[in-house]
Every structure is written in C-alpha cells, then in structure tokens.
Design an enzyme around this catalytic site. Structure first.
Site, PDB file in Angstrom:
ATOM      1  CG  HIS A 294      -1.839   1.101   1.355  1.00 27.85           C
ATOM      2  ND1 HIS A 294      -3.167   0.972   1.021  1.00 27.85           N
ATOM      3  CD2 HIS A 294      -1.675   2.389   1.745  1.00 27.85           C
ATOM      4  CE1 HIS A 294      -3.784   2.125   1.212  1.00 27.85           C
ATOM      5  NE2 HIS A 294      -2.894   2.998   1.659  1.00 27.85           N
ATOM      6  CG  HIS A 337       1.025   5.916   9.631  1.00 29.64           C
ATOM      7  ND1 HIS A 337       2.366   5.716   9.395  1.00 29.64           N
ATOM      8  CD2 HIS A 337       0.776   7.202   9.261  1.00 29.64           C
ATOM      9  CE1 HIS A 337       2.901   6.808   8.917  1.00 29.64           C
ATOM     10  NE2 HIS A 337       1.962   7.735   8.846  1.00 29.64           N
ATOM     11  CD  GLU A 343      -1.917  10.818   8.825  1.00 26.20           C
ATOM     12  OE1 GLU A 343      -2.946  10.103   8.790  1.00 26.20           O
ATOM     13  OE2 GLU A 343      -0.774  10.360   8.673  1.00 26.20           O
ATOM     14  CG  HIS A 367      -5.905   9.896  13.246  1.00 26.07           C
ATOM     15  ND1 HIS A 367      -6.375   9.455  12.032  1.00 26.07           N
ATOM     16  CD2 HIS A 367      -6.798   9.467  14.178  1.00 26.07           C
ATOM     17  CE1 HIS A 367      -7.506   8.767  12.213  1.00 26.07           C
ATOM     18  NE2 HIS A 367      -7.771   8.767  13.504  1.00 26.07           N
ATOM     19  CG  HIS A 373      -3.675   7.208  12.579  1.00 26.86           C
ATOM     20  ND1 HIS A 373      -2.579   7.895  13.039  1.00 26.86           N
ATOM     21  CD2 HIS A 373      -3.626   7.293  11.232  1.00 26.86           C
ATOM     22  CE1 HIS A 373      -1.899   8.383  12.018  1.00 26.86           C
ATOM     23  NE2 HIS A 373      -2.517   8.023  10.900  1.00 26.86           N
TER      24      HIS A 373
END
Length: 440
Positions: A294, A337, A343, A367, A373
């Site tokens: 990803h 992460h 974010e 976050h 998160h």
C-alpha cells in the site's frame, strides 16, 4: 442582472498569467503598460501583490485590477467579534487523543440565519498569522447568502471543500460555481462573497506561510495527479452598484469591518497570475501500486503548501477517490501508522474504506503528531481474508486529508461547544485481538 451560474466561462490552467476583460467593456485592459496616465473607460489601476516585489520571477505572484473605484475608498476599520473563528491555541489544553466528529450540524433557517462567513468555526490549528507561519482548519455550516457583504483574508490563502450544497462565489476576478466534489482556492487579500441556494456545509484549510502549488511529480514523470489544464479561474465580471456594502477583513486572526457606498466587485478587467481557481476532484489522475504494498498517501496529493524545509509541507491536500486496487500478497487498506505529521480527514460522500461505519460524510477525524491510528477491527479482519483479485475500491466515495507538519491544537468549540465529538471513537480498535502464533 440574472446570472447563468451553470454556464460561466473560465480560464484554464494552473499558475498561468491570464488576461481577462468583461465583454461589456472591450479593450478595457491598457495596452503596453500597467498604469497609463488615463486608463480606458476612466478606470483605476490597482495592483494586488501575493509575493514580495523582489521574489524570483518564477515565484512572483501579482494581479493588476482595472476597477471603477479603488479598494482604498472605504471608512476606517472597526473591530467585530467572532466567537467561532480563532487562532488562540493557548485557550485549550493539549489533547493527543484520536478524535472523531459526527457530521457538523447545519442550522435551520427557521432557527437562525447564518451565512458562510458568520458560520466559519475553527476546529484546530497551529502557528501565528503575525509571523506568517502556521495553518488552521475550520468548518462552515450555513443557510443564507452574504448579501452586500464581502470577506477579505489578510492572513493567508483559503482552500474551500464543499461537502453539502453548492457555493456561488463572487470574487474581484469574477464568479465561480463550486459544487461538492469540487474545491476552490481564494488567495490572501482577494475579496469574495458566498451565496447559497440551500443549507450548505464544508471544510476550509487556511495557510499562513505560502501559497498552494502543484506537487512535484519526480519519477512519476510529466503527467498524472492533478493536471494543470483542469484548473479553472473565473473570467472578469463587474457590477457597478451603489449600495451600503460591508467588507469584513481578517487580520492577525481578528475580524474587522469597513463600510463603503458601493460594491467591491467592480473590476472590469484584470491580468496577472494571482487569481482564485477551482478544480473538479473527479478529474484527478490516480497513481497507485500495481505489484505489492500500500503506497504512502502522498501519491494522492492534489495541492501542497510547502514549508522552508525541503519535502515537508505546511499543508498537503490529499484525496482518496474511486480507483482500482490490484496489489498481490498485500494488506490493501491503509496500514497502522504513527506520523510526525498531523492528519485531519473529512468525508465528502460515501463511506471510507478503512472505517465504513463510524466515519460519516460531513464529519471529520484528527490523528495528531505521533498518535497511532489505522483501520478499525472490522476492516482489518475483512482485509486479511479477502480474495486478492482486482477490485474497484471507494466506489461512490470521496474522502480527503489535510496533512500538516504542524502539531495542531484543538479549539474549545470543536471539543465542547459544537457537541459533535464521538467519545466512543477509540472503541473501533478495542476488538482487535492477538493473532500471534509464537515460535515454531
């Protein structure tokens, strides 16, 4: 004069030097110079500088207006109160928790009339407009238009993301219709007014340091992500209207108003490269992995406001549009992460792949720096068992992220007054279990 908003003409391109005249006044732009002794049609010449005069040519941004009356013609500024708009980050305690908001409420017109400007409410932010460093995030939730009223932000650029209801925006450069799944940027110092035809809600990212630009493509090459040709800047349009008119001025985080006896949207012609623009997010050209893993969300960056630190943004505007997912041997949703960046996410429409239930359109999440998160427990369990065949993901959905190198402070309004905090957000991870098998 009746306005056909659906068929407005725009100038195409990003960062171009445009020249535009209202067709009612042909040849209204001076020839061969910026400030002739007498401008065509008896207009006033006025320059708006978005960068220092001495900025390098490739970075220099400015616009020349040719207007019926100069912007200086107004009464002195007077202070006005704003209970919702703030940059006082010291008024609330630091809070590193994962935070989620239910959809922000739009007031009923029967209860309270609120226009775009009056409804702006700061959710979080950092920095200081006095030192020209920082950013803030706000929401708007309005039900009426800004009649005979304009807004001018002297602190920074505003990136506006409508989520519900279209915005009919008049600027000094012309008019824009901005619908959900489109965005617009109105730069520092440009006056604008917002009209609506229904209750409307959306998000606003404000940056103090710099102007938004397209991200560098590096190894991607010459094409992809947001293509410059798809950005649209309004064409010149003016109104010659005598009326009681108010310009609200945001300066050093506070609001001031000045009264004048005419509309400020009296620019007959203009030229330059410092003008507002809109962009349809559905035109974004997605880049993604076609083998394994990803990729980082930076590949979905539409616009960025760079800091003085190379490769690090004051704020990136990132989207997660419908796309194909084809990676092999891969956990396809966003991975768990922790990040040195902040974010802030919003959802324009549909459901977000990593949290399909609790994260709702018109709501948001934050976050913060180094707060962990990632996908909720249901998403994790499903993604580890899915057949890894090519599939369309995020169909009918559009989420976005404001990502910043700044550590955002939350406002009292966002955490208490608005009463939209989802206090059970942390529970979406509580059913995660051990899958560890131990040594063989």
């Amino acid at each position: 004069m009746q306005v056909d908003w659906e068929h407005l003409k725009y100038l195409n391109g990003f960062g171009n030097h445009f020249s535009s005249e209202d067709p009612r006044c042909p040849n209204s732009l001076p020839k061969d110079q910026n400030t002739p002794q007498v401008c065509p049609y008896g207009l006033y010449a006025e320059q708006l500088s978005g960068t220092a005069f001495t900025a390098p040519r490739e970075a220099n941004q400015r616009i020349w207006f040719y207007r019926i009356l100069p912007a200086v013609l107004h009464e002195p500024f007077s202070s006005i109160k704003s209970e919702l708009l703030t940059n006082r980050w010291d008024l609330s305690e630091p809070n590193p928790n994962q935070t989620r908001w239910k959809p922000f409420l739009i007031p009923s017109v029967d209860d309270e009339k609120k226009n775009f400007l009056d409804s702006l409410a700061t959710v979080c932010g950092a920095g200081d407009p006095c030192s020209r460093h920082g950013a803030s995030i706000s929401i708007y939730a309005c039900n009426s238009s800004m009649d005979n009223r304009a807004f001018c932000n002297a602190d920074g650029d505003m990136l506006i993301v409508p989520q519900h209801g279209s915005l009919y925006i008049t600027t000094e450069c012309g008019r824009m219709l901005v619908k959900p799944q489109e965005i617009c940027v109105i730069q520092q110092g440009i006056r604008f007014s917002v009209a609506v035809d229904q209750p409307s809600r959306g998000y606003v990212l404000e940056v103090f340091d710099n102007h938004f630009c397209l991200p560098s493509l590096g190894p991607i090459g010459a094409n992809g992500l947001a293509n410059p040709r798809d950005f649209e800047t309004p064409a010149a349009w003016y109104e010659d209207r005598d009326c009681d008119f108010t310009v609200v001025h945001k300066y050093q985080g506070s609001l001031f108003q000045s009264l004048q006896n005419h509309s400020c949207f009296d620019v007959v012609a203009w030229h330059g490269n410092y003008a507002p623009y809109k962009y349809d997010l559905r035109k974004f050209v997605v880049i993604n992995s076609v083998s394994v893993d990803h990729l980082d969300p930076s590949i979905f960056t539409v616009l960025t406001c760079p800091s003085s630190k190379p490769g690090t943004a004051i704020a990136d505007f990132v989207i997660f549009p419908p796309r194909w997912s084809v990676q092999e041997h891969t956990f396809r949703p966003p991975y768990y992460h922790r990040n040195c960046m902040s974010e802030f996410m919003g959802l324009i429409t549909g459901k977000y792949e990593a949290k399909e239930e609790g994260f709702q359109a018109g709501g948001a999440t934050l976050h913060s720096c180094m707060t962990p998160h990632g996908p909720d427990a249901d998403c994790f369990e499903k993604a580890t068992k899915d057949e890894l065949k090519p599939m369309r993901i995020a169909e009918g959905s559009l989420a976005f992220m404001f990502e910043s190198s700044l550590s955002f402070a939350l406002t009292t309004w966002s955490m208490t007054t608005c009463q939209r905090v989802d206090h059970d957000y942390f529970k979406c991870w509580s059913s995660l279990v051990k899958h560890f098998t131990g040594p063989k």
